[in-house]
Design a protein around this motif. Structure first.
Motif, mmCIF file in Angstrom:
data_model
loop_
_atom_site.group_PDB
_atom_site.id
_atom_site.type_symbol
_atom_site.label_atom_id
_atom_site.label_comp_id
_atom_site.label_asym_id
_atom_site.label_seq_id
_atom_site.Cartn_x
_atom_site.Cartn_y
_atom_site.Cartn_z
ATOM 1 N N MET A 145 0.794 -1.310 0.171
ATOM 2 C CA MET A 145 -0.076 -0.001 -0.137
ATOM 3 C C MET A 145 0.832 1.478 -0.031
ATOM 4 O O MET A 145 0.524 2.322 -0.737
ATOM 5 C CB MET A 145 -0.836 0.000 1.225
ATOM 6 N N LEU A 146 1.865 1.226 1.085
ATOM 7 C CA LEU A 146 2.608 2.469 0.780
ATOM 8 C C LEU A 146 3.509 2.705 -0.415
ATOM 9 O O LEU A 146 3.724 3.873 -0.805
ATOM 10 C CB LEU A 146 3.669 2.441 2.038
ATOM 11 N N LEU A 147 3.945 1.586 -1.100
ATOM 12 C CA LEU A 147 4.615 1.815 -2.217
ATOM 13 C C LEU A 147 3.944 2.145 -3.570
ATOM 14 O O LEU A 147 4.146 3.087 -4.327
ATOM 15 C CB LEU A 147 5.163 0.109 -3.043
ATOM 16 N N ASN A 148 2.742 1.908 -3.461
ATOM 17 C CA ASN A 148 1.819 2.281 -4.459
ATOM 18 C C ASN A 148 1.277 3.754 -4.122
ATOM 19 O O ASN A 148 1.070 4.579 -5.306
ATOM 20 C CB ASN A 148 0.325 1.729 -4.422
ATOM 21 N N LEU A 149 1.198 4.279 -2.928
ATOM 22 C CA LEU A 149 0.811 5.557 -2.437
ATOM 23 C C LEU A 149 1.865 6.332 -2.962
ATOM 24 O O LEU A 149 1.998 7.544 -3.464
ATOM 25 C CB LEU A 149 0.687 5.774 -0.807
ATOM 26 N N ALA A 150 3.236 6.081 -2.851
ATOM 27 C CA ALA A 150 4.586 6.755 -3.173
ATOM 28 C C ALA A 150 4.572 6.816 -4.644
ATOM 29 O O ALA A 150 5.027 8.063 -5.164
ATOM 30 C CB ALA A 150 5.738 5.927 -2.663
ATOM 31 N N MET A 151 4.133 5.790 -5.407
ATOM 32 C CA MET A 151 4.379 5.904 -6.739
ATOM 33 C C MET A 151 3.339 6.999 -7.230
ATOM 34 O O MET A 151 3.640 7.660 -8.338
ATOM 35 C CB MET A 151 3.949 4.692 -7.632
ATOM 36 N N TRP A 152 2.092 7.047 -6.575
ATOM 37 C CA TRP A 152 1.043 7.955 -7.077
ATOM 38 C C TRP A 152 1.427 9.308 -6.741
ATOM 39 O O TRP A 152 1.194 10.174 -7.745
ATOM 40 C CB TRP A 152 -0.217 7.733 -6.171
ATOM 41 N N MET A 153 2.185 9.656 -5.600
ATOM 42 C CA MET A 153 2.694 11.091 -5.496
ATOM 43 C C MET A 153 3.839 11.596 -6.376
ATOM 44 O O MET A 153 4.083 12.662 -6.468
ATOM 45 C CB MET A 153 3.188 11.007 -4.208
ATOM 46 N N LEU A 154 4.583 10.275 -6.885
ATOM 47 C CA LEU A 154 5.734 11.001 -7.667
ATOM 48 C C LEU A 154 5.633 11.054 -9.196
ATOM 49 O O LEU A 154 6.111 11.761 -9.894
ATOM 50 C CB LEU A 154 6.965 9.755 -7.569
ATOM 51 N N VAL A 155 4.284 10.422 -9.549
ATOM 52 C CA VAL A 155 4.145 10.599 -11.098
ATOM 53 C C VAL A 155 3.355 11.912 -11.247
ATOM 54 O O VAL A 155 2.874 12.626 -10.550
ATOM 55 C CB VAL A 155 3.027 9.512 -11.466
ATOM 56 N N VAL A 156 3.726 12.508 -12.502
ATOM 57 C CA VAL A 156 3.172 13.832 -12.911
ATOM 58 C C VAL A 156 2.597 13.713 -14.265
ATOM 59 O O VAL A 156 2.902 13.005 -15.163
ATOM 60 C CB VAL A 156 4.417 14.849 -13.148
ATOM 61 N N LYS A 157 1.332 14.309 -14.534
ATOM 62 C CA LYS A 157 0.653 14.432 -15.493
ATOM 63 C C LYS A 157 1.155 15.567 -16.449
ATOM 64 O O LYS A 157 1.085 16.508 -15.992
ATOM 65 C CB LYS A 157 -0.773 14.505 -15.336
#
Length: 553
Positions: A145-157
């Motif tokens: 869960m934490l890994l997916n949350l971190a990935m969501w915060m780091l991606v940029v649209k």
């Protein structure tokens, strides 16, 4: 019924209640080519709709519809002999070409810069933790869960083009319009006359006068309000270089600093405005002040590289940094200072560039070595000569911010400890950009703090929100001396901004608009502004002067 009958015979299904349908036999003679929605019945063309028949998409040669002219206005002999085109409506032709050539954009999720490195580290750490024997099921799902949350915060649209086709600004499309339709006419005795354009048509872009977004003050207590339009602006003052501390003569052994013995340039105009993005090369976007000297002689050969007008533009981020937010640009306050060479600096440059100059008998060298500015003039002249082609030498440019009332306004101690500390601007194409305006004898150096560390941008955003309107800050600039013959350092120029309330700051879209209120106006007979500016961006190679690249540090 025709469709159902055809389907039934194809799959071999016989139904008793389905009407018998006779399919038309293929004609022995091919029918005429029809457009979408047309058919011929008994020799008569009718408009009907067939869902299974479409008109093929065709890509035609540019010679059949368009004539694209290059940057130069010359035309090839082949085009002259082939056909001619009449331009009845430039605006309609240009809009048509843009809609035909310009590709659409789509949004994509991306990982930029260090964010990709962060993801790689997190993934590896997560794999190691998940593989460990002591990891429980609950902890394993927590890691996921934490890994997916971190990935969501780091991606940029970001927006990316769907097609590589783009509309080139250096091409023009001329279309002939006759009777509401665009058509190609062969050269003949009745062909329409062709419009010959010997000069490029350029749109006139409004350029505000430098310094009209801020008001000059005599004292820090003066209120920067224009009496003519009752509009409040940001205030600034021209101050002495002795306010800033620089390296003394003998600094390499003593590590002592002294007040600057003077300044090489004086600030004559000042702009402060806010914008959603960094504004590069402000000198090319404004009407620069005209610089004149009493000792100027027409036809005199200039033997030095230092410009008469030196411009420094600061881009100060005003948004708190966040993970996933682009680091190279963003909302900012732009502070632009226009410095004019002092007469004393000009006299020293003329003296040291003379063919018969003898350093042993330099009349400008003072007895007090700590008050000598000749070494500072020589160092800045060397920087102007070498910086365009030597990024390492260009990285000796220093920016010195200094606030005089931090204690009184209650500035946090973690910010106060950096007050007055010089900052080297040395990262190419990230923190500094060098431009030259040859026709106005001007040079500009842009400093962007968007690429600065997290803590620095966090401090700027905090000060912008809580302390800018109470602050008296000084911005100074100097070339770092690293040898005894380059010391003591001398401030190139400095300016002081007084209580820059963000609510009073001019917005960039208003500053570059002709309807925006100005802090001052000039009469037609006393104007000291120039109307045009030609910009050449300095490159890292002397033999690439025509390429639009920038050298930064």
């Amino acid at each position: 019924a025709t469709f159902l009958g055809t389907a039934a015979r194809t799959v071999g299904v016989a139904t008793s209640n389905m009407p018998q349908v006779t399919l038309p036999q293929p004609p022995t003679v091919l029918p005429p080519v029809l457009h979408l929605g047309q058919t011929v019945t008994n020799g008569v063309t009718e408009n009907v709709q067939y869902l299974w028949r479409t008109e093929p998409y065709q890509i035609q040669s540019s010679r059949s519809l368009f004539t694209i002219e290059d940057d130069d206005d010359s035309e090839s002999e082949e085009d002259e002999e082939d056909c001619s085109f009449v331009d009845d409506d430039d605006d309609e032709a240009e809009s048509m070409s843009k809609s035909t050539i310009t590709s659409s954009k789509q949004e994509s999720w991306m990982l930029r810069g260090q964010n990709l490195l962060y993801i790689a580290v997190l993934v590896n750490v997560s794999l190691v933790q998940a593989r460990a024997s002591i990891t429980s099921i609950e902890r394993y799902w927590m890691i996921v869960m934490l890994l997916n949350l971190a990935m969501w915060m780091l991606v940029v649209k970001e927006e990316t083009p769907k097609s590589p086709l783009t509309a080139s600004s250096s091409k023009r499309v001329n279309v002939e319009k006759e009777g509401g339709a665009k058509k190609k006419t062969k050269k003949s005795g009745t062909s329409a006359p062709k419009k010959h354009k010997t000069k490029k048509e350029k749109k006139v872009q409004f350029k505000p006068m430098a310094g009209t977004s801020a008001m000059r003050l005599e004292q820090t207590t003066d209120v920067p309000v224009n009496a003519e339009n009752n509009v409040r602006f940001s205030g600034w003052r021209s101050v002495s270089g002795s306010l800033l501390s620089v390296r003394s003569h003998g600094y390499l052994s003593t590590k002592q600093k002294i007040p600057s013995p003077g300044e090489l340039y004086e600030c004559i105009q000042f702009d402060l405005f806010e914008s959603p993005n960094r504004v590069p090369d402000v000198s090319s976007r404004v009407q620069l002040p005209k610089v004149q000297f009493d000792d100027h002689v027409d036809g005199e050969e200039k033997r030095w590289h230092s410009p008469d007008l030196f411009v420094v533009s600061l881009s100060l981020p005003t948004e708190a940094p966040k993970l996933g937010r682009p680091e190279a640009d963003g909302c900012c306050t732009t502070v632009t200072m226009y410095f004019r060479m002092t007469q004393k600096t000009r006299d020293i440059l003329r003296h040291i560039s003379s063919p018969d100059y003898n350093p042993a008998n330099d009349k400008y060298v003072t007895d007090d070595v700590q008050k000598n500015i000749v070494n500072g003039v020589k160092l800045f002249e060397e920087w102007c000569r070498r910086a365009p082609t030597d990024p390492k030498f260009q990285s000796r440019f220093k920016f010195i911010p200094n606030a005089t009332n931090m204690v009184e306004i209650g500035m946090p101690s973690w910010i106060m400890k950096y007050n007055g500390k010089p900052v080297l601007i040395k990262r190419n194409l990230q923190t500094g950009f060098l431009y030259r305006h040859a026709e106005t004898n001007c040079m500009e150096f842009d400093i962007s703090l968007h690429a600065f560390p997290y803590l620095a941008k966090q401090a700027l955003a905090y000060m912008h929100e809580n302390f800018f309107h109470k602050l008296i800050g000084t911005f100074g600039f100097v070339i770092e001396g690293r040898a005894e013959d380059e010391l003591p350092e001398v401030v190139i120029g400095l300016a002081q901004v007084c209580y820059p309330n963000p609510s009073d700051a001019v917005q960039s879209q208003d500053f570059f608009s002709p309807t925006s209120p100005k802090s001052f106006t000039l009469d037609d007979d006393t104007t000291n502004q120039t109307s045009t500016t030609t910009t050449t961006v300095m490159t890292t190679h002397a033999n690439e002067d025509t390429q639009p690249s920038a050298l930064a540090s």
